[in-house]
Design a protein around this motif. Structure first.
Motif, PDB file in Angstrom:
ATOM      1  N   GLY A 173       9.984   6.308  -3.255  1.00 27.50           N
ATOM      2  CA  GLY A 173       9.933   5.927  -4.660  1.00 27.50           C
ATOM      3  C   GLY A 173       9.251   4.595  -4.913  1.00 27.50           C
ATOM      4  O   GLY A 173       9.175   4.146  -6.052  1.00 27.50           O
ATOM      5  N   LYS A 174       8.784   3.946  -3.866  1.00 26.87           N
ATOM      6  CA  LYS A 174       8.105   2.653  -4.027  1.00 26.87           C
ATOM      7  C   LYS A 174       6.662   2.778  -3.566  1.00 26.87           C
ATOM      8  O   LYS A 174       6.341   3.615  -2.718  1.00 26.87           O
ATOM      9  CB  LYS A 174       8.796   1.576  -3.184  1.00 26.87           C
ATOM     10  CG  LYS A 174      10.240   1.334  -3.544  1.00 26.87           C
ATOM     11  CD  LYS A 174      10.357   0.322  -4.652  1.00 26.87           C
ATOM     12  CE  LYS A 174      11.797  -0.057  -4.913  1.00 26.87           C
ATOM     13  NZ  LYS A 174      11.930  -0.971  -6.049  1.00 26.87           N
ATOM     14  N   ARG A 175       5.805   1.959  -4.136  1.00 24.62           N
ATOM     15  CA  ARG A 175       4.417   1.885  -3.675  1.00 24.62           C
ATOM     16  C   ARG A 175       4.121   0.429  -3.320  1.00 24.62           C
ATOM     17  O   ARG A 175       3.615  -0.343  -4.138  1.00 24.62           O
ATOM     18  CB  ARG A 175       3.462   2.408  -4.753  1.00 24.62           C
ATOM     19  CG  ARG A 175       3.519   3.931  -4.888  1.00 24.62           C
ATOM     20  CD  ARG A 175       2.697   4.430  -6.044  1.00 24.62           C
ATOM     21  NE  ARG A 175       1.269   4.216  -5.864  1.00 24.62           N
ATOM     22  CZ  ARG A 175       0.468   4.967  -5.136  1.00 24.62           C
ATOM     23  NH1 ARG A 175       0.953   5.998  -4.468  1.00 24.62           N
ATOM     24  NH2 ARG A 175      -0.820   4.716  -5.066  1.00 24.62           N
ATOM     25  N   VAL A 229      -7.703   4.642  -2.579  1.00 22.01           N
ATOM     26  CA  VAL A 229      -8.497   5.796  -3.008  1.00 22.01           C
ATOM     27  C   VAL A 229      -7.602   7.031  -2.869  1.00 22.01           C
ATOM     28  O   VAL A 229      -6.772   7.088  -1.938  1.00 22.01           O
ATOM     29  CB  VAL A 229      -9.782   5.914  -2.141  1.00 22.01           C
ATOM     30  CG1 VAL A 229      -9.451   6.189  -0.685  1.00 22.01           C
ATOM     31  CG2 VAL A 229     -10.735   6.957  -2.688  1.00 22.01           C
ATOM     32  N   PRO A 230      -7.696   7.990  -3.777  1.00 22.96           N
ATOM     33  CA  PRO A 230      -6.910   9.216  -3.602  1.00 22.96           C
ATOM     34  C   PRO A 230      -7.258   9.891  -2.267  1.00 22.96           C
ATOM     35  O   PRO A 230      -8.426   9.932  -1.881  1.00 22.96           O
ATOM     36  CB  PRO A 230      -7.338  10.083  -4.792  1.00 22.96           C
ATOM     37  CG  PRO A 230      -7.835   9.113  -5.813  1.00 22.96           C
ATOM     38  CD  PRO A 230      -8.458   7.992  -5.043  1.00 22.96           C
ATOM     39  N   ALA A 231      -6.231  10.387  -1.593  1.00 26.20           N
ATOM     40  CA  ALA A 231      -6.463  10.971  -0.270  1.00 26.20           C
ATOM     41  C   ALA A 231      -7.404  12.178  -0.346  1.00 26.20           C
ATOM     42  O   ALA A 231      -8.083  12.505   0.628  1.00 26.20           O
ATOM     43  CB  ALA A 231      -5.136  11.373   0.362  1.00 26.20           C
ATOM     44  N   PRO A 238      -8.101   2.216   7.332  1.00 30.24           N
ATOM     45  CA  PRO A 238      -7.355   3.085   6.409  1.00 30.24           C
ATOM     46  C   PRO A 238      -5.859   3.132   6.743  1.00 30.24           C
ATOM     47  O   PRO A 238      -5.469   2.938   7.898  1.00 30.24           O
ATOM     48  CB  PRO A 238      -7.996   4.459   6.631  1.00 30.24           C
ATOM     49  CG  PRO A 238      -8.512   4.407   8.027  1.00 30.24           C
ATOM     50  CD  PRO A 238      -8.934   2.981   8.269  1.00 30.24           C
ATOM     51  N   ALA A 239      -5.052   3.338   5.707  1.00 30.08           N
ATOM     52  CA  ALA A 239      -3.593   3.487   5.881  1.00 30.08           C
ATOM     53  C   ALA A 239      -3.110   4.519   4.879  1.00 30.08           C
ATOM     54  O   ALA A 239      -3.420   4.422   3.687  1.00 30.08           O
ATOM     55  CB  ALA A 239      -2.893   2.147   5.650  1.00 30.08           C
ATOM     56  N   TRP A 240      -2.362   5.490   5.363  1.00 28.94           N
ATOM     57  CA  TRP A 240      -1.948   6.614   4.530  1.00 28.94           C
ATOM     58  C   TRP A 240      -0.623   6.300   3.853  1.00 28.94           C
ATOM     59  O   TRP A 240       0.318   5.879   4.516  1.00 28.94           O
ATOM     60  CB  TRP A 240      -1.804   7.863   5.400  1.00 28.94           C
ATOM     61  CG  TRP A 240      -2.332   9.103   4.751  1.00 28.94           C
ATOM     62  CD1 TRP A 240      -1.912   9.605   3.557  1.00 28.94           C
ATOM     63  CD2 TRP A 240      -3.350   9.974   5.229  1.00 28.94           C
ATOM     64  NE1 TRP A 240      -2.608  10.746   3.264  1.00 28.94           N
ATOM     65  CE2 TRP A 240      -3.498  10.996   4.280  1.00 28.94           C
ATOM     66  CE3 TRP A 240      -4.143   9.998   6.374  1.00 28.94           C
ATOM     67  CZ2 TRP A 240      -4.398  12.037   4.420  1.00 28.94           C
ATOM     68  CZ3 TRP A 240      -5.042  11.041   6.517  1.00 28.94           C
ATOM     69  CH2 TRP A 240      -5.169  12.045   5.552  1.00 28.94           C
ATOM     70  N   SER A 241      -0.529   6.516   2.527  1.00 26.81           N
ATOM     71  CA  SER A 241       0.734   6.267   1.821  1.00 26.81           C
ATOM     72  C   SER A 241       1.781   7.279   2.283  1.00 26.81           C
ATOM     73  O   SER A 241       1.440   8.388   2.699  1.00 26.81           O
ATOM     74  CB  SER A 241       0.539   6.359   0.309  1.00 26.81           C
ATOM     75  OG  SER A 241       0.222   7.683  -0.070  1.00 26.81           O
ATOM     76  N   PRO A 242       3.071   6.919   2.211  1.00 24.19           N
ATOM     77  CA  PRO A 242       4.108   7.817   2.742  1.00 24.19           C
ATOM     78  C   PRO A 242       4.179   9.160   2.028  1.00 24.19           C
ATOM     79  O   PRO A 242       4.600  10.146   2.630  1.00 24.19           O
ATOM     80  CB  PRO A 242       5.410   7.027   2.543  1.00 24.19           C
ATOM     81  CG  PRO A 242       5.071   5.823   1.775  1.00 24.19           C
ATOM     82  CD  PRO A 242       3.604   5.636   1.766  1.00 24.19           C
ATOM     83  N   ASP A 243       3.745   9.214   0.767  1.00 26.14           N
ATOM     84  CA  ASP A 243       3.754  10.511   0.073  1.00 26.14           C
ATOM     85  C   ASP A 243       2.457  11.279   0.297  1.00 26.14           C
ATOM     86  O   ASP A 243       2.292  12.399  -0.200  1.00 26.14           O
ATOM     87  CB  ASP A 243       4.013  10.321  -1.427  1.00 26.14           C
ATOM     88  CG  ASP A 243       2.902   9.542  -2.119  1.00 26.14           C
ATOM     89  OD1 ASP A 243       1.925   9.144  -1.441  1.00 26.14           O
ATOM     90  OD2 ASP A 243       3.006   9.322  -3.339  1.00 26.14           O
ATOM     91  N   TRP A 270      -2.427   8.279  10.790  1.00 31.84           N
ATOM     92  CA  TRP A 270      -1.990   9.676  10.680  1.00 31.84           C
ATOM     93  C   TRP A 270      -1.529   9.977   9.255  1.00 31.84           C
ATOM     94  O   TRP A 270      -0.920   9.131   8.599  1.00 31.84           O
ATOM     95  CB  TRP A 270      -0.825   9.945  11.621  1.00 31.84           C
ATOM     96  CG  TRP A 270      -1.129   9.784  13.085  1.00 31.84           C
ATOM     97  CD1 TRP A 270      -1.246   8.612  13.763  1.00 31.84           C
ATOM     98  CD2 TRP A 270      -1.331  10.819  14.044  1.00 31.84           C
ATOM     99  NE1 TRP A 270      -1.517   8.846  15.086  1.00 31.84           N
ATOM    100  CE2 TRP A 270      -1.565  10.199  15.295  1.00 31.84           C
ATOM    101  CE3 TRP A 270      -1.333  12.218  13.983  1.00 31.84           C
ATOM    102  CZ2 TRP A 270      -1.795  10.919  16.462  1.00 31.84           C
ATOM    103  CZ3 TRP A 270      -1.560  12.941  15.160  1.00 31.84           C
ATOM    104  CH2 TRP A 270      -1.791  12.296  16.365  1.00 31.84           C
ATOM    105  N   SER A 271      -1.783  11.201   8.795  1.00 24.10           N
ATOM    106  CA  SER A 271      -1.210  11.638   7.525  1.00 24.10           C
ATOM    107  C   SER A 271       0.294  11.838   7.734  1.00 24.10           C
ATOM    108  O   SER A 271       0.738  12.061   8.863  1.00 24.10           O
ATOM    109  CB  SER A 271      -1.865  12.941   7.048  1.00 24.10           C
ATOM    110  OG  SER A 271      -1.614  13.983   7.980  1.00 24.10           O
TER     111      SER A 271
END
Lengths: 244, 432
Positions: free
Chosen positions: B345-347, B318-320, B294-299, B251-252
């Motif tokens: 603030g972390k990746r 990859v950019p969303a 796929p896994a969506w970053s928290p931001d 999920w986004s």
């Protein structure tokens, strides 16, 4: 003047002896020389010879470096298992595996080669982990605030034995100051806190000092002569935390 | 003989000289050495069981020890080492007794018929409690303790705790029943229940950001289609049934979109679809190799996924919104199932990596390249999922069940569910 047969034989025998002696001379001379010098002299003679051999060998090595070679084509014996071209009549035969499609591989990214095993922790049972950075006496230039203690490896080891490490979520940023009395044999006879604080760092400092006392009293390291003057004084540690 | 006045003057001078000499010696005492440490490691916390009280008192101690033990920041002090007289102390503490056993903090509680009172002491602060909460004794005791433990975590870290959150996973049904089902349970393994209600194979569940829904792939109509159901179970809604695979939903962060793997155009590629009607919004990858997980970053800016475009499976980002993919995993030749840390603030991503014949969980800070090994020398560990605050990681250990470990690699993993589990996902933080 003709010689008698007996004289001829005598000359021939003498000539043979002279020629034989001349041929043996190179071998006999060192033996005679050695005998004159005795056993000690035998070494004196043998060593230079052996040295010469060594020197010659080493020169030979130097004089004959590996010659640079042109790139050589690698020859490979024909593959005996290579299958003949053509259509197989074996109805049970499975199709040959096709080579990977190289077109799909992008060469721009290097094949990762880092070994995951190097990320293994030293002890999985140790919940907080161990300080893995070894103490380097030669790099302890930051040890000590005063000129008299700065850079001394003995004080550096004292600091290292404390393993001062407040927990990640410890509250506070105070600077407790704890002191020890060091005996000449390296044991710690007394401790005190010159400055106490009311946050977690005080407990961390007390824990560190306890660790130091235990480490030094269990396995004392004699105080070096140039530091004996400090055994009659309090040696104090000011604790602080690095900004995260 | 000196006059009395002269003698007095001399005495004063001698006394002053002595004081000055002592003062000089005192200052000479200071052989000062600076000790500069780094805050690191777990916080020793003592959790003594209340001496008085009914069975609830013991349940509180058990739940509290479990919760704070897996919080990722505490080291629970061994109760057998306690020196304090717990009966005499009651709800208070004698700080030196706790300091001597290495405790930085102590939690005390008292359970009466009507309420449960908790107190947190910081040993350095003395006998005054730093945090006190009283809860009416209504509902499950476990839930009350979870709420208290969330308060403790928040006090120390300013982050919400994850006690009371849920974990979902896939587990095989019995041989007689066949197939696999989607389950959900409390993070500590309590109250497990089936989310899917069909006899087919159901895999790869994913919590929606709100925690109210779970998306998963089911073969109930033979094709691996994507369904969404209430997190509590019930009849699922078919969201995506494109030809071929409809798998690995993520999920986004705003819950409006889902990234997943579709193979409708041939080989598996990463797509983004609408979470409301399943329509394709964009296609993120396009090549002849396999792209999946796929896994969506928290931001919401980046999607991590697995691709074998460079040989073995590796983690890429990859950019969303679409763009060039970048390989981010650099270790070994087999890295799969990425997931993002929710830490602001972390990746940081966690993923499964192969080490010899087994699999282990590692984390990778994309900003610094720092790797942390979360599991080692203990089974084959796969499919990590971060806790809502990023302090812990849940994962599946082959043939054993679902485990929780500290995300920073400290401590030992704790089993929360026994069985053959895969496809672990951790839901959002509970509402206070």
């Amino acid at each position: 003047m003709a010689l008698e047969e007996g004289e001829l034989h005598a000359f021939a025998a003498l000539g043979t002896v002279l020629v034989s002696a001349a041929m043996m001379l190179p071998f006999l001379l060192p033996v005679i020389f050695v005998d004159r010098c005795g056993n000690g002299g035998a070494d004196a003679v043998r060593d230079p010879m052996e040295d010469m051999v060594v020197i010659e060998a080493s020169l030979a090595m130097r004089k004959n470096p590996k010659k640079p070679q042109q790139p050589q084509k690698q020859f490979k014996a024909p593959d005996d298992t290579k299958k003949p071209d053509g259509v197989s009549r074996d109805e049970n035969k499975k199709p040959d595996k096709k080579p990977d499609d190289e077109k799909d591989k992008k060469p721009d990214v290097k094949e990762p080669d880092l070994d995951i095993s190097k990320y293994k922790r030293p002890d999985s049972d140790d919940p907080t982990g161990k300080v893995t950075e070894p103490f380097n006496p030669n790099a302890s230039v930051d040890v000590g605030r005063d000129a008299e203690t700065k850079g001394d490896p003995y004080f550096g080891k004292l600091k290292n034995d404390m393993n001062y490490q407040p927990p990640e979520i410890a509250k506070g940023d105070s600077n407790p100051i704890g002191c020890i009395r060091l005996e000449p044999d390296g044991k710690i006879s007394d401790t005190k806190f010159k400055q106490t604080t009311d946050d977690d760092l005080q407990i961390a400092a007390e824990t560190a000092l306890k660790q130091l006392v235990k480490a030094r009293n269990d396995k004392p390291e004699e105080v070096p002569a140039h530091l004996l003057q400090y055994t009659s004084r309090w040696i104090c540690f000011q604790f602080s935390v690095k900004p995260s | 003989m000196l006059p009395i006045q002269r003698q007095a003057q001399l005495s004063v001078v001698v006394a002053l000289s002595l004081v000055a000499a002592v003062a000089h010696v005192a200052s000479a005492d200071d052989v000062a050495i600076e000790v500069n440490g780094q805050k690191k490691g777990l916080y020793p916390l003592a959790l003594p069981t209340a001496v008085e009280g009914d069975a609830v008192a013991k349940e509180i101690a058990t739940v509290e020890a479990f919760d704070l033990g897996v919080a990722g920041v505490f080291k629970i002090v061994d109760p057998t080492s306690f020196l304090a007289d717990l009966k005499a102390e009651g709800l208070g503490i004698e700080p030196p007794k706790w300091k001597d056993v290495g405790a930085y903090g102590v939690v005390k509680y008292r359970a009466t018929a009507s309420e449960i009172e908790f107190r947190l002491y910081e040993v350095s602060k003395g006998t005054t409690a730093s945090l006190t909460k009283t809860y009416p004794r209504k509902g499950e005791t476990r839930a009350i303790v979870h709420r208290w433990c969330n308060e403790v975590v928040k006090y120390y870290t300013s982050e919400p705790g994850f006690f009371g959150s849920k974990i979902t996973f896939t587990a095989k049904r019995s041989v007689k029943q066949g197939g696999s089902a989607i389950y959900a349970m409390d993070f500590d393994g309590a109250g497990a229940y089936a989310v899917s209600n069909n006899s087919s194979t159901n895999i790869l569940p994913a919590f929606s950001p709100s925690g109210g829904q779970i998306a998963y792939t089911s073969f109930m109509r033979n094709n691996p289609d994507l369904y969404v159901s209430s997190a509590g179970g019930g009849r699922p809604k078919k969201l995506a049934s494109y030809k071929g695979m409809n798998t690995g939903a993520a999920w986004s962060p705003d819950g409006s979109k889902i990234a997943l793997t579709l193979s409708k155009d041939g080989n598996p590629e990463i797509y983004v679809i609408s979470a409301s009607d399943g329509s394709v919004i964009s296609r993120l990858t396009d090549n002849r190799t396999i792209d999946t997980s796929p896994a969506w970053s928290p931001d919401g800016s980046t999607i991590a996924f697995v691709s074998d475009r460079n040989g073995g499976p590796q983690i890429f980002t990859v950019p969303a919104g679409g763009g060039a993919a970048t390989q981010v995993s650099k270790n070994g030749s087999y890295n799969t199932t990425p997931t993002w840390s929710p830490k602001k603030g972390k990746r940081i991503i966690a993923y499964t990596t192969r080490d010899g014949g087994t699999y282990d969980i590692v984390t990778l800070d994309l900003a610094t390249g720092a790797m942390v090994r979360v599991t080692q020398n203990d089974g084959s560990n796969e499919e990590p999922a971060f806790s809502p605050n990023g302090r812990a990681i849940a994962f599946a250990r082959a043939g054993q069940g679902v485990f929780i470990a500290n995300a920073d690699g400290t401590g030992k993993a704790v089993k929360v569910w026994s069985g053959s589990a895969t496809g672990v996902d951790w839901g959002p933080a509970p509402t206070p």
